[in-house]
Design an enzyme around this catalytic site. Structure first.
Site, PDB file in Angstrom:
ATOM      1  N   CYS A   1      -6.871   3.577   8.959  1.00 36.32           N
ATOM      2  CA  CYS A   1      -5.394   3.491   8.961  1.00 36.32           C
ATOM      3  C   CYS A   1      -4.664   3.846   7.783  1.00 36.32           C
ATOM      4  O   CYS A   1      -3.336   3.720   7.655  1.00 36.32           O
ATOM      5  CB  CYS A   1      -4.948   2.067   9.483  1.00 36.32           C
ATOM      6  SG  CYS A   1      -6.312   1.223  10.497  1.00 36.32           S
TER       7      CYS A   1
ATOM      8  N   CYS B   1      -0.386  -9.418  16.456  1.00 34.69           N
ATOM      9  CA  CYS B   1      -1.167  -8.077  16.178  1.00 34.69           C
ATOM     10  C   CYS B   1       0.057  -6.958  16.440  1.00 34.69           C
ATOM     11  O   CYS B   1       0.801  -7.018  17.376  1.00 34.69           O
ATOM     12  CB  CYS B   1      -2.113  -7.872  17.351  1.00 34.69           C
ATOM     13  SG  CYS B   1      -3.280  -9.413  17.562  1.00 34.69           S
TER      14      CYS B   1
ATOM     15  N   LYS C   1       4.125  -3.874  12.919  1.00 33.83           N
ATOM     16  CA  LYS C   1       4.073  -5.053  13.901  1.00 33.83           C
ATOM     17  C   LYS C   1       5.110  -4.645  15.051  1.00 33.83           C
ATOM     18  O   LYS C   1       5.003  -4.634  16.279  1.00 33.83           O
ATOM     19  CB  LYS C   1       4.575  -6.382  13.304  1.00 33.83           C
ATOM     20  CG  LYS C   1       4.766  -7.400  14.198  1.00 33.83           C
ATOM     21  CD  LYS C   1       3.547  -8.099  14.995  1.00 33.83           C
ATOM     22  CE  LYS C   1       3.719  -8.695  16.095  1.00 33.83           C
ATOM     23  NZ  LYS C   1       3.941  -8.133  17.263  1.00 33.83           N
TER      24      LYS C   1
ATOM     25  N   HIS D   1       1.964   1.267  15.452  1.00 39.78           N
ATOM     26  CA  HIS D   1       1.036   1.501  14.390  1.00 39.78           C
ATOM     27  C   HIS D   1       0.147   2.985  14.987  1.00 39.78           C
ATOM     28  O   HIS D   1      -0.927   2.702  15.449  1.00 39.78           O
ATOM     29  CB  HIS D   1       0.010   0.396  13.963  1.00 39.78           C
ATOM     30  CG  HIS D   1      -1.047   0.893  12.970  1.00 39.78           C
ATOM     31  ND1 HIS D   1      -0.923   1.590  11.935  1.00 39.78           N
ATOM     32  CD2 HIS D   1      -2.405   0.195  12.604  1.00 39.78           C
ATOM     33  CE1 HIS D   1      -1.940   1.577  11.250  1.00 39.78           C
ATOM     34  NE2 HIS D   1      -2.642   0.694  11.826  1.00 39.78           N
TER      35      HIS D   1
END
Ligand SMILES: [Zn+2]
Lengths: 384, 147
Positions: free
Chosen positions: A83, A206, A328, A332
Protein backbone atom coordinates in the site's frame (compact mmCIF):
# COMPACT_ATOMS: atom_id res chain seq x y z
CA UNK A 1 21.71 19.47 -1.35
CA UNK A 2 19.55 20.92 -4.11
CA UNK A 3 15.80 20.65 -3.82
CA UNK A 4 13.16 18.69 -5.69
CA UNK A 5 9.85 20.40 -6.36
CA UNK A 6 6.35 19.21 -7.08
CA UNK A 7 4.99 21.44 -9.82
CA UNK A 8 1.87 19.65 -11.00
CA UNK A 9 -0.89 17.55 -9.44
CA UNK A 10 -3.70 15.44 -10.83
CA UNK A 11 -6.30 13.24 -9.17
CA UNK A 12 -8.95 11.02 -10.71
CA UNK A 13 -12.27 9.90 -9.28
CA UNK A 14 -11.81 7.06 -6.77
CA UNK A 15 -14.40 4.30 -6.59
CA UNK A 16 -15.68 1.31 -8.52
CA UNK A 17 -14.48 2.30 -11.95
CA UNK A 18 -16.02 -0.32 -14.18
CA UNK A 19 -15.82 2.26 -16.96
CA UNK A 20 -12.05 2.29 -17.35
CA UNK A 21 -8.86 0.23 -17.61
CA UNK A 22 -5.99 0.95 -15.27
CA UNK A 23 -4.08 2.86 -17.96
CA UNK A 24 -7.18 4.95 -18.66
CA UNK A 25 -7.37 5.79 -14.96
CA UNK A 26 -3.68 6.73 -15.04
CA UNK A 27 -4.33 8.98 -18.02
CA UNK A 28 -7.00 11.02 -16.21
CA UNK A 29 -4.62 11.89 -13.39
CA UNK A 30 -1.67 12.42 -15.73
CA UNK A 31 -3.56 14.81 -18.03
CA UNK A 32 -4.71 16.89 -15.07
CA UNK A 33 -1.20 17.02 -13.61
CA UNK A 34 0.45 18.00 -16.89
CA UNK A 35 -2.13 20.72 -17.48
CA UNK A 36 -1.74 21.89 -13.90
CA UNK A 37 2.05 22.10 -14.24
CA UNK A 38 1.74 23.69 -17.66
CA UNK A 39 4.55 21.56 -19.00
CA UNK A 40 4.92 20.02 -22.44
CA UNK A 41 4.69 16.23 -21.92
CA UNK A 42 7.62 15.94 -24.33
CA UNK A 43 9.80 17.60 -21.68
CA UNK A 44 9.12 14.76 -19.23
CA UNK A 45 12.22 12.57 -19.19
CA UNK A 46 10.89 9.57 -17.27
CA UNK A 47 8.03 8.18 -15.23
CA UNK A 48 7.69 6.01 -12.15
CA UNK A 49 4.57 3.91 -11.65
CA UNK A 50 3.41 3.02 -8.14
CA UNK A 51 1.12 0.02 -8.22
CA UNK A 52 0.66 -3.49 -6.85
CA UNK A 53 0.67 -5.89 -9.78
CA UNK A 54 -1.23 -8.84 -8.27
CA UNK A 55 -4.58 -7.12 -8.63
CA UNK A 56 -4.30 -6.60 -12.36
CA UNK A 57 -4.74 -9.04 -15.19
CA UNK A 58 -2.22 -6.98 -17.18
CA UNK A 59 1.31 -8.12 -16.46
CA UNK A 60 4.14 -5.57 -16.30
CA UNK A 61 2.03 -2.50 -15.83
CA UNK A 62 4.52 0.32 -16.54
CA UNK A 63 4.70 -0.68 -20.20
CA UNK A 64 1.00 -0.33 -20.87
CA UNK A 65 0.71 2.88 -18.84
CA UNK A 66 3.73 4.49 -20.49
CA UNK A 67 2.38 3.75 -23.96
CA UNK A 68 -1.11 5.05 -23.14
CA UNK A 69 0.30 8.26 -21.65
CA UNK A 70 2.28 8.78 -24.86
CA UNK A 71 5.56 8.84 -22.98
CA UNK A 72 7.54 6.35 -25.09
CA UNK A 73 10.51 6.24 -25.49
CA UNK A 74 11.54 7.81 -22.16
CA UNK A 75 12.15 5.34 -19.30
CA UNK A 76 9.61 3.99 -16.85
CA UNK A 77 9.58 1.44 -14.06
CA UNK A 78 7.40 0.12 -11.27
CA UNK A 79 7.79 0.47 -7.52
CA UNK A 80 6.02 -2.04 -5.31
CA UNK A 81 5.83 -2.02 -1.52
CA UNK A 82 2.17 -2.96 -1.03
CA UNK A 83 0.00 0.00 0.00
CA UNK A 84 3.04 2.33 0.06
CA UNK A 85 3.89 1.77 -3.60
CA UNK A 86 2.83 5.32 -4.52
CA UNK A 87 5.18 6.95 -2.01
CA UNK A 88 7.95 4.60 -3.10
CA UNK A 89 7.43 5.94 -6.62
CA UNK A 90 7.76 9.51 -5.32
CA UNK A 91 10.90 8.63 -3.38
CA UNK A 92 12.35 6.94 -6.47
CA UNK A 93 11.66 10.01 -8.60
CA UNK A 94 13.24 12.17 -5.90
CA UNK A 95 16.33 9.95 -6.06
CA UNK A 96 16.34 10.06 -9.86
CA UNK A 97 16.24 13.83 -9.89
CA UNK A 98 18.73 14.26 -7.05
CA UNK A 99 21.18 12.00 -8.88
CA UNK A 100 21.04 14.20 -11.96
CA UNK A 101 19.76 11.34 -14.14
CA UNK A 102 16.38 13.10 -14.51
CA UNK A 103 15.10 16.65 -14.50
CA UNK A 104 11.35 16.33 -14.92
CA UNK A 105 9.42 13.20 -13.98
CA UNK A 106 5.82 12.05 -13.86
CA UNK A 107 4.90 9.88 -10.89
CA UNK A 108 1.69 7.94 -11.33
CA UNK A 109 0.02 5.86 -8.65
CA UNK A 110 -2.68 3.72 -10.20
CA UNK A 111 -4.66 0.67 -9.21
CA UNK A 112 -7.70 -1.33 -10.21
CA UNK A 113 -8.92 -3.55 -7.41
CA UNK A 114 -12.57 -4.18 -8.05
CA UNK A 115 -12.08 -6.71 -10.82
CA UNK A 116 -11.55 -9.44 -8.23
CA UNK A 117 -13.89 -10.56 -5.44
CA UNK A 118 -13.74 -9.41 -1.80
CA UNK A 119 -12.73 -12.88 -0.41
CA UNK A 120 -9.97 -12.99 -3.03
CA UNK A 121 -8.82 -9.51 -1.98
CA UNK A 122 -8.96 -10.59 1.68
CA UNK A 123 -6.81 -13.60 0.80
CA UNK A 124 -4.36 -11.54 -1.26
CA UNK A 125 -4.08 -8.79 1.34
CA UNK A 126 -3.87 -11.26 4.21
CA UNK A 127 -0.80 -12.65 2.51
CA UNK A 128 0.89 -9.30 3.08
CA UNK A 129 1.31 -10.97 6.44
CA UNK A 130 3.86 -13.73 6.59
CA UNK A 131 2.50 -16.72 4.68
CA UNK A 132 4.64 -19.51 6.11
CA UNK A 133 3.56 -19.20 9.75
CA UNK A 134 0.58 -16.80 9.80
CA UNK A 135 -1.59 -17.01 6.68
CA UNK A 136 -2.05 -20.74 7.38
CA UNK A 137 -4.43 -19.63 10.15
CA UNK A 138 -6.55 -17.54 7.80
CA UNK A 139 -5.20 -14.14 8.81
CA UNK A 140 -6.57 -11.13 6.98
CA UNK A 141 -5.38 -7.57 6.59
CA UNK A 142 -8.10 -6.23 8.94
CA UNK A 143 -7.21 -8.99 11.43
CA UNK A 144 -3.63 -7.78 11.74
CA UNK A 145 -4.70 -4.23 12.52
CA UNK A 146 -7.36 -5.66 14.85
CA UNK A 147 -4.54 -7.37 16.77
CA UNK A 148 -2.90 -3.94 17.11
CA UNK A 149 -6.20 -2.34 18.13
CA UNK A 150 -6.91 -4.90 20.85
CA UNK A 151 -3.45 -4.41 22.28
CA UNK A 152 -3.71 -0.60 22.07
CA UNK A 153 -7.04 -0.70 23.88
CA UNK A 154 -5.58 -3.02 26.52
CA UNK A 155 -2.39 -1.04 27.16
CA UNK A 156 -3.68 2.52 26.89
CA UNK A 157 -7.41 2.29 27.49
CA UNK A 158 -8.23 3.43 23.97
CA UNK A 159 -11.97 3.03 23.56
CA UNK A 160 -14.25 1.69 20.86
CA UNK A 161 -15.76 5.16 20.54
CA UNK A 162 -12.36 6.78 20.05
CA UNK A 163 -11.59 4.35 17.23
CA UNK A 164 -14.84 5.23 15.52
CA UNK A 165 -14.33 8.96 16.03
CA UNK A 166 -11.54 8.62 13.46
CA UNK A 167 -14.04 7.22 10.96
CA UNK A 168 -16.55 9.96 11.78
CA UNK A 169 -13.94 12.68 11.18
CA UNK A 170 -12.70 11.21 7.94
CA UNK A 171 -16.21 10.78 6.56
CA UNK A 172 -16.96 14.37 7.61
CA UNK A 173 -14.16 15.63 5.37
CA UNK A 174 -14.70 13.00 2.68
CA UNK A 175 -18.21 14.40 2.30
CA UNK A 176 -16.46 17.58 1.13
CA UNK A 177 -14.09 15.90 -1.34
CA UNK A 178 -15.52 15.38 -4.84
CA UNK A 179 -12.91 12.70 -5.63
CA UNK A 180 -13.84 10.53 -2.64
CA UNK A 181 -15.58 7.17 -2.90
CA UNK A 182 -17.90 7.87 0.07
CA UNK A 183 -19.03 11.48 0.19
CA UNK A 184 -21.32 10.96 3.16
CA UNK A 185 -21.04 11.77 6.83
CA UNK A 186 -21.57 8.96 9.32
CA UNK A 187 -22.39 8.69 13.01
CA UNK A 188 -20.94 6.44 15.71
CA UNK A 189 -24.37 4.80 16.05
CA UNK A 190 -24.39 3.90 12.38
CA UNK A 191 -20.83 2.59 12.56
CA UNK A 192 -21.67 0.44 15.59
CA UNK A 193 -24.55 -1.11 13.67
CA UNK A 194 -22.33 -2.25 10.80
CA UNK A 195 -21.28 -5.89 10.26
CA UNK A 196 -18.37 -7.33 12.24
CA UNK A 197 -15.12 -7.81 10.29
CA UNK A 198 -12.43 -8.72 12.82
CA UNK A 199 -13.02 -7.75 16.44
CA UNK A 200 -13.13 -4.93 17.45
CA UNK A 201 -13.44 -3.79 13.84
CA UNK A 202 -16.71 -3.47 12.02
CA UNK A 203 -17.21 -2.38 8.44
CA UNK A 204 -16.85 1.32 9.30
CA UNK A 205 -13.43 0.80 10.86
CA UNK A 206 -12.06 -0.33 7.51
CA UNK A 207 -11.19 1.57 4.38
CA UNK A 208 -12.76 0.31 1.17
CA UNK A 209 -11.01 -1.20 -1.81
CA UNK A 210 -11.27 1.13 -4.77
CA UNK A 211 -9.99 1.87 -8.24
CA UNK A 212 -8.22 5.11 -8.94
CA UNK A 213 -5.14 7.05 -9.92
CA UNK A 214 -3.22 10.16 -8.91
CA UNK A 215 -0.23 11.89 -10.45
CA UNK A 216 2.43 14.41 -9.48
CA UNK A 217 4.94 16.10 -11.75
CA UNK A 218 8.32 16.43 -10.03
CA UNK A 219 11.18 18.66 -11.14
CA UNK A 220 14.75 19.53 -10.32
CA UNK A 221 15.25 22.81 -8.45
CA UNK A 222 16.38 24.51 -11.65
CA UNK A 223 13.33 23.38 -13.63
CA UNK A 224 10.91 23.94 -10.74
CA UNK A 225 12.03 27.54 -10.26
CA UNK A 226 10.80 28.33 -13.78
CA UNK A 227 7.37 26.89 -12.97
CA UNK A 228 4.39 29.22 -13.18
CA UNK A 229 2.83 27.40 -10.20
CA UNK A 230 3.80 27.85 -6.55
CA UNK A 231 6.27 25.04 -5.97
CA UNK A 232 5.78 22.48 -3.22
CA UNK A 233 9.26 21.37 -2.19
CA UNK A 234 9.86 17.78 -1.17
CA UNK A 235 12.31 18.67 1.59
CA UNK A 236 12.18 15.58 3.77
CA UNK A 237 12.04 11.99 2.62
CA UNK A 238 12.13 9.28 5.27
CA UNK A 239 11.68 5.60 4.72
CA UNK A 240 12.04 2.59 6.99
CA UNK A 241 11.00 -1.03 7.33
CA UNK A 242 9.84 -3.41 10.04
CA UNK A 243 9.72 -7.19 10.20
CA UNK A 244 7.37 -8.90 7.78
CA UNK A 245 6.01 -11.02 10.60
CA UNK A 246 4.08 -9.51 13.49
CA UNK A 247 5.66 -12.30 15.49
CA UNK A 248 8.99 -10.49 15.34
CA UNK A 249 7.83 -6.95 16.18
CA UNK A 250 9.09 -5.24 19.35
CA UNK A 251 5.54 -4.24 20.28
CA UNK A 252 2.03 -4.40 18.82
CA UNK A 253 0.85 -0.87 19.60
CA UNK A 254 2.63 1.06 16.85
CA UNK A 255 4.70 0.77 13.71
CA UNK A 256 8.48 1.00 14.29
CA UNK A 257 8.89 1.75 10.58
CA UNK A 258 6.71 4.85 10.93
CA UNK A 259 8.68 6.12 13.91
CA UNK A 260 11.99 5.69 12.09
CA UNK A 261 10.75 7.09 8.77
CA UNK A 262 9.33 10.20 10.42
CA UNK A 263 12.53 10.84 12.39
CA UNK A 264 14.49 10.76 9.15
CA UNK A 265 12.03 13.00 7.31
CA UNK A 266 11.91 15.56 10.14
CA UNK A 267 15.69 15.58 10.38
CA UNK A 268 16.19 16.09 6.66
CA UNK A 269 13.60 18.87 6.52
CA UNK A 270 14.96 20.43 9.71
CA UNK A 271 11.57 20.47 11.42
CA UNK A 272 9.77 18.72 14.25
CA UNK A 273 6.27 17.26 14.53
CA UNK A 274 5.00 20.53 15.99
CA UNK A 275 5.81 22.33 12.74
CA UNK A 276 3.47 20.19 10.66
CA UNK A 277 0.39 22.24 9.73
CA UNK A 278 -1.48 19.54 7.84
CA UNK A 279 -0.91 15.79 7.49
CA UNK A 280 -2.14 12.91 5.44
CA UNK A 281 -1.78 9.63 7.31
CA UNK A 282 -2.42 6.03 6.37
CA UNK A 283 -5.79 5.30 7.98
CA UNK A 284 -6.42 1.90 6.39
CA UNK A 285 -8.16 1.08 9.69
CA UNK A 286 -9.31 3.39 12.44
CA UNK A 287 -6.56 2.30 14.83
CA UNK A 288 -3.94 2.97 12.15
CA UNK A 289 -4.67 6.70 12.30
CA UNK A 290 -4.47 6.69 16.10
CA UNK A 291 -1.12 4.88 15.99
CA UNK A 292 0.04 7.35 13.31
CA UNK A 293 -0.63 10.36 15.60
CA UNK A 294 1.70 8.71 18.09
CA UNK A 295 4.36 7.33 15.74
CA UNK A 296 4.65 10.74 14.04
CA UNK A 297 4.95 12.53 17.36
CA UNK A 298 1.74 14.57 17.12
CA UNK A 299 1.03 13.24 20.62
CA UNK A 300 2.61 10.90 23.18
CA UNK A 301 2.50 7.14 22.73
CA UNK A 302 -0.86 5.96 24.01
CA UNK A 303 -2.52 9.39 23.81
CA UNK A 304 -3.86 8.91 20.27
CA UNK A 305 -7.35 8.03 21.46
CA UNK A 306 -7.63 11.26 23.44
CA UNK A 307 -6.13 13.18 20.51
CA UNK A 308 -9.08 12.33 18.27
CA UNK A 309 -11.60 12.58 21.10
CA UNK A 310 -10.44 16.18 21.67
CA UNK A 311 -10.67 16.79 17.93
CA UNK A 312 -7.00 17.75 17.73
CA UNK A 313 -6.83 16.25 14.23
CA UNK A 314 -9.74 18.27 12.83
CA UNK A 315 -9.02 21.20 10.48
CA UNK A 316 -8.97 23.67 13.39
CA UNK A 317 -7.18 21.36 15.84
CA UNK A 318 -3.53 21.07 16.81
CA UNK A 319 -2.51 19.01 13.75
CA UNK A 320 -5.16 18.61 11.04
CA UNK A 321 -5.08 15.05 9.67
CA UNK A 322 -6.74 13.57 6.58
CA UNK A 323 -8.74 16.65 5.72
CA UNK A 324 -9.51 15.03 2.35
CA UNK A 325 -11.33 12.10 3.98
CA UNK A 326 -8.37 9.77 4.26
CA UNK A 327 -8.28 6.25 2.92
CA UNK A 328 -11.40 5.63 4.97
CA UNK A 329 -13.62 7.88 2.92
CA UNK A 330 -11.69 8.39 -0.30
CA UNK A 331 -11.22 4.67 -0.82
CA UNK A 332 -7.86 2.93 -1.02
CA UNK A 333 -6.63 2.05 -4.51
CA UNK A 334 -3.45 0.78 -2.94
CA UNK A 335 -0.86 1.89 -5.51
CA UNK A 336 -2.49 5.31 -5.92
CA UNK A 337 -2.85 6.19 -2.24
CA UNK A 338 0.61 7.66 -1.53
CA UNK A 339 0.38 9.90 -4.58
CA UNK A 340 -3.18 10.88 -3.68
CA UNK A 341 -1.97 11.98 -0.23
CA UNK A 342 0.73 14.09 -1.85
CA UNK A 343 -1.75 15.72 -4.22
CA UNK A 344 -3.90 16.76 -1.26
CA UNK A 345 -0.95 18.17 0.67
CA UNK A 346 0.16 20.22 -2.34
CA UNK A 347 -3.40 21.56 -2.69
CA UNK A 348 -3.33 22.56 0.96
CA UNK A 349 0.07 24.26 0.61
CA UNK A 350 -1.15 26.18 -2.43
CA UNK A 351 -4.36 27.22 -0.71
CA UNK A 352 -6.44 25.37 -3.31
CA UNK A 353 -8.32 23.02 -0.96
CA UNK A 354 -11.55 25.01 -1.03
CA UNK A 355 -13.84 24.40 1.93
CA UNK A 356 -11.31 21.85 3.22
CA UNK A 357 -8.55 24.46 3.38
CA UNK A 358 -6.45 24.46 6.55
CA UNK A 359 -5.19 27.83 7.76
CA UNK A 360 -1.47 28.72 7.49
CA UNK A 361 -0.63 25.45 5.75
CA UNK A 362 3.03 26.01 4.90
CA UNK A 363 4.40 22.62 5.93
CA UNK A 364 2.62 19.37 5.13
CA UNK A 365 3.41 15.72 5.76
CA UNK A 366 2.44 12.40 4.22
CA UNK A 367 2.64 9.07 6.05
CA UNK A 368 2.11 6.11 3.75
CA UNK A 369 2.31 2.59 5.16
CA UNK A 370 2.83 -0.61 3.21
CA UNK A 371 1.20 -3.81 4.39
CA UNK A 372 1.01 -4.01 8.16
CA UNK A 373 3.88 -1.58 8.66
CA UNK A 374 6.61 -3.55 6.90
CA UNK A 375 7.27 -0.37 4.93
CA UNK A 376 6.68 3.25 5.80
CA UNK A 377 7.39 6.41 3.84
CA UNK A 378 7.10 9.82 5.47
CA UNK A 379 7.51 12.91 3.31
CA UNK A 380 7.69 16.54 4.37
CA UNK A 381 6.51 19.01 1.75
CA UNK A 382 6.96 22.75 2.16
CA UNK A 383 6.14 25.93 0.31
CA UNK A 384 8.43 28.93 0.32
CA UNK B 1 6.83 -32.33 4.84
CA UNK B 2 5.98 -28.70 5.30
CA UNK B 3 3.03 -28.87 2.93
CA UNK B 4 1.24 -30.64 5.81
CA UNK B 5 1.30 -27.45 7.87
CA UNK B 6 -1.88 -25.42 7.84
CA UNK B 7 -5.42 -25.70 6.53
CA UNK B 8 -4.19 -23.93 3.42
CA UNK B 9 -0.42 -24.04 2.92
CA UNK B 10 1.26 -21.36 0.82
CA UNK B 11 4.90 -22.40 1.20
CA UNK B 12 5.40 -26.18 0.84
CA UNK B 13 9.14 -25.94 0.26
CA UNK B 14 11.38 -24.72 3.06
CA UNK B 15 14.63 -25.63 4.81
CA UNK B 16 12.64 -26.28 8.00
CA UNK B 17 10.38 -28.83 6.32
CA UNK B 18 10.80 -31.35 9.18
CA UNK B 19 8.97 -28.95 11.50
CA UNK B 20 5.69 -30.38 10.22
CA UNK B 21 6.84 -33.99 10.72
CA UNK B 22 7.68 -33.22 14.33
CA UNK B 23 4.36 -31.46 14.78
CA UNK B 24 2.55 -34.52 13.42
CA UNK B 25 4.29 -36.54 16.13
CA UNK B 26 3.19 -34.07 18.79
CA UNK B 27 6.36 -32.03 19.15
CA UNK B 28 6.57 -28.25 18.81
CA UNK B 29 10.00 -27.35 17.51
CA UNK B 30 11.94 -24.11 17.50
CA UNK B 31 15.39 -23.76 16.01
CA UNK B 32 18.79 -23.34 17.59
CA UNK B 33 21.86 -22.08 15.74
CA UNK B 34 24.70 -24.57 16.10
CA UNK B 35 27.24 -21.78 15.66
CA UNK B 36 26.13 -19.11 18.15
CA UNK B 37 23.28 -20.81 19.99
CA UNK B 38 20.62 -18.25 18.96
CA UNK B 39 17.15 -19.72 19.37
CA UNK B 40 14.16 -18.82 17.28
CA UNK B 41 10.47 -19.38 16.89
CA UNK B 42 9.21 -19.62 14.22
CA UNK B 43 12.21 -21.87 13.46
CA UNK B 44 14.65 -20.66 10.84
CA UNK B 45 17.43 -22.50 9.06
CA UNK B 46 19.65 -19.47 8.66
CA UNK B 47 20.79 -17.54 11.70
CA UNK B 48 19.78 -13.86 11.77
CA UNK B 49 22.57 -13.14 14.29
CA UNK B 50 25.68 -14.85 12.90
CA UNK B 51 24.46 -15.80 9.37
CA UNK B 52 25.30 -19.47 9.92
CA UNK B 53 23.18 -22.00 8.03
CA UNK B 54 23.87 -24.76 10.55
CA UNK B 55 20.90 -25.32 12.84
CA UNK B 56 19.17 -27.95 14.93
CA UNK B 57 15.63 -28.31 16.17
CA UNK B 58 14.88 -27.72 19.81
CA UNK B 59 11.65 -28.92 21.38
CA UNK B 60 9.60 -26.15 22.98
CA UNK B 61 7.29 -26.67 25.93
CA UNK B 62 4.36 -24.92 24.27
CA UNK B 63 3.87 -22.85 27.44
CA UNK B 64 2.76 -19.39 26.39
CA UNK B 65 1.03 -16.18 27.38
CA UNK B 66 -1.47 -14.24 25.30
CA UNK B 67 -0.29 -10.95 23.75
CA UNK B 68 -3.33 -10.10 21.63
CA UNK B 69 -6.22 -11.74 19.79
CA UNK B 70 -9.10 -11.13 17.40
CA UNK B 71 -12.11 -12.99 16.08
CA UNK B 72 -12.21 -13.00 12.29
CA UNK B 73 -15.70 -12.82 10.82
CA UNK B 74 -14.84 -11.90 7.22
CA UNK B 75 -12.66 -14.82 6.15
CA UNK B 76 -10.35 -15.09 3.16
CA UNK B 77 -10.57 -17.70 0.39
CA UNK B 78 -10.09 -21.19 1.83
CA UNK B 79 -11.25 -20.32 5.35
CA UNK B 80 -14.91 -19.40 4.80
CA UNK B 81 -16.11 -22.76 6.16
CA UNK B 82 -14.43 -22.29 9.56
CA UNK B 83 -15.40 -18.61 10.12
CA UNK B 84 -15.83 -17.00 12.55
CA UNK B 85 -12.58 -18.10 14.19
CA UNK B 86 -10.43 -16.52 16.89
CA UNK B 87 -6.68 -16.13 16.48
CA UNK B 88 -4.23 -15.23 19.20
CA UNK B 89 -0.61 -14.09 19.25
CA UNK B 90 1.33 -15.59 22.15
CA UNK B 91 4.76 -15.13 23.68
CA UNK B 92 6.40 -18.54 24.02
CA UNK B 93 8.08 -19.37 27.31
CA UNK B 94 11.40 -20.25 25.61
CA UNK B 95 11.59 -17.48 23.01
CA UNK B 96 9.66 -16.00 20.12
CA UNK B 97 5.98 -15.86 19.34
CA UNK B 98 3.39 -17.74 17.40
CA UNK B 99 -0.01 -17.08 15.98
CA UNK B 100 -2.71 -19.75 16.19
CA UNK B 101 -6.39 -20.49 16.57
CA UNK B 102 -7.94 -20.87 19.97
CA UNK B 103 -9.03 -24.45 20.56
CA UNK B 104 -12.18 -25.87 22.14
CA UNK B 105 -10.86 -25.77 25.71
CA UNK B 106 -11.18 -21.98 25.79
CA UNK B 107 -14.53 -20.39 24.99
CA UNK B 108 -14.27 -16.87 23.56
CA UNK B 109 -15.80 -15.37 26.69
CA UNK B 110 -12.88 -16.66 28.78
CA UNK B 111 -10.13 -15.09 26.67
CA UNK B 112 -8.10 -12.50 28.59
CA UNK B 113 -4.97 -10.55 27.67
CA UNK B 114 -1.93 -11.99 29.39
CA UNK B 115 -3.59 -15.34 30.20
CA UNK B 116 -1.47 -18.49 30.33
CA UNK B 117 -1.98 -20.88 27.43
CA UNK B 118 -0.69 -24.18 26.13
CA UNK B 119 0.22 -24.56 22.45
CA UNK B 120 -0.99 -28.01 21.42
CA UNK B 121 -0.07 -29.80 18.16
CA UNK B 122 -3.15 -30.91 16.22
CA UNK B 123 -4.17 -32.88 13.16
CA UNK B 124 -7.27 -32.20 11.07
CA UNK B 125 -8.88 -35.62 11.56
CA UNK B 126 -11.77 -35.12 9.18
CA UNK B 127 -9.52 -34.45 6.20
CA UNK B 128 -8.10 -37.20 4.02
CA UNK B 129 -4.81 -35.39 3.41
CA UNK B 130 -2.46 -34.97 6.33
CA UNK B 131 -2.91 -31.45 7.67
CA UNK B 132 -1.30 -30.40 10.93
CA UNK B 133 -1.49 -27.20 12.92
CA UNK B 134 -1.40 -26.09 16.53
CA UNK B 135 -4.01 -24.50 18.74
CA UNK B 136 -4.10 -22.41 21.91
CA UNK B 137 -5.56 -24.35 24.83
CA UNK B 138 -5.93 -24.32 28.61
CA UNK B 139 -2.66 -25.00 30.46
CA UNK B 140 -2.31 -28.73 31.04
CA UNK B 141 -4.03 -29.73 27.80
CA UNK B 142 -2.04 -32.47 26.10
CA UNK B 143 -1.65 -33.48 22.49
CA UNK B 144 -4.84 -34.77 20.97
CA UNK B 145 -6.53 -34.93 17.61
CA UNK B 146 -9.17 -32.41 16.62
CA UNK B 147 -12.80 -33.43 16.92
ZN1 LIG C 1 23.94 -17.98 14.86
Amino acid sequence: MSRVGIIGIGHGQFGRRSDATVQELAFEAFREAVQDAQVDPKEIDGSVIGSVPEYHKQRSLPGVVQEYLGLNPVPTWLTEVACASGSAAIRTAWMGIQSGAHRLMAVIGCQKMTEISTPEILALMGRVGEVQWESVFGTTFPAYYALFAQRHMHEFGTTREQLLQVAVKNHFYGARNPNALFQKEITIEKALASDPVSDPFQVYDCCANADGAACVIMASEEVAKKSSKPVAWLDGVGCATASMSVLRRPNLVGLPSAEKASQKAYEMAGIGPGDVKVAEVHDCFTVAEIMAYEDLGFCEKGAGGRFIEEKQSYADGQTPVNIDGGLKSKGHPIGATGVSMTVEIVKQLRGEAGERQVRNADIGLTHNVGGIGQYCFVHVVRRD
Amino acid sequence: MFKWFGKVNFSPYTKVTDFADHLKDGRLMGSKCKQCGHESFPPRADCSQCLSGDFEYKEFSGKATLVTYTTIHAAPTGFEDVAPYTIGVVDLKETGRLLAWFGDTIPESEIRMGMDLQVVPRIFEELEDIKVYYSLEKPGTTWSVAE
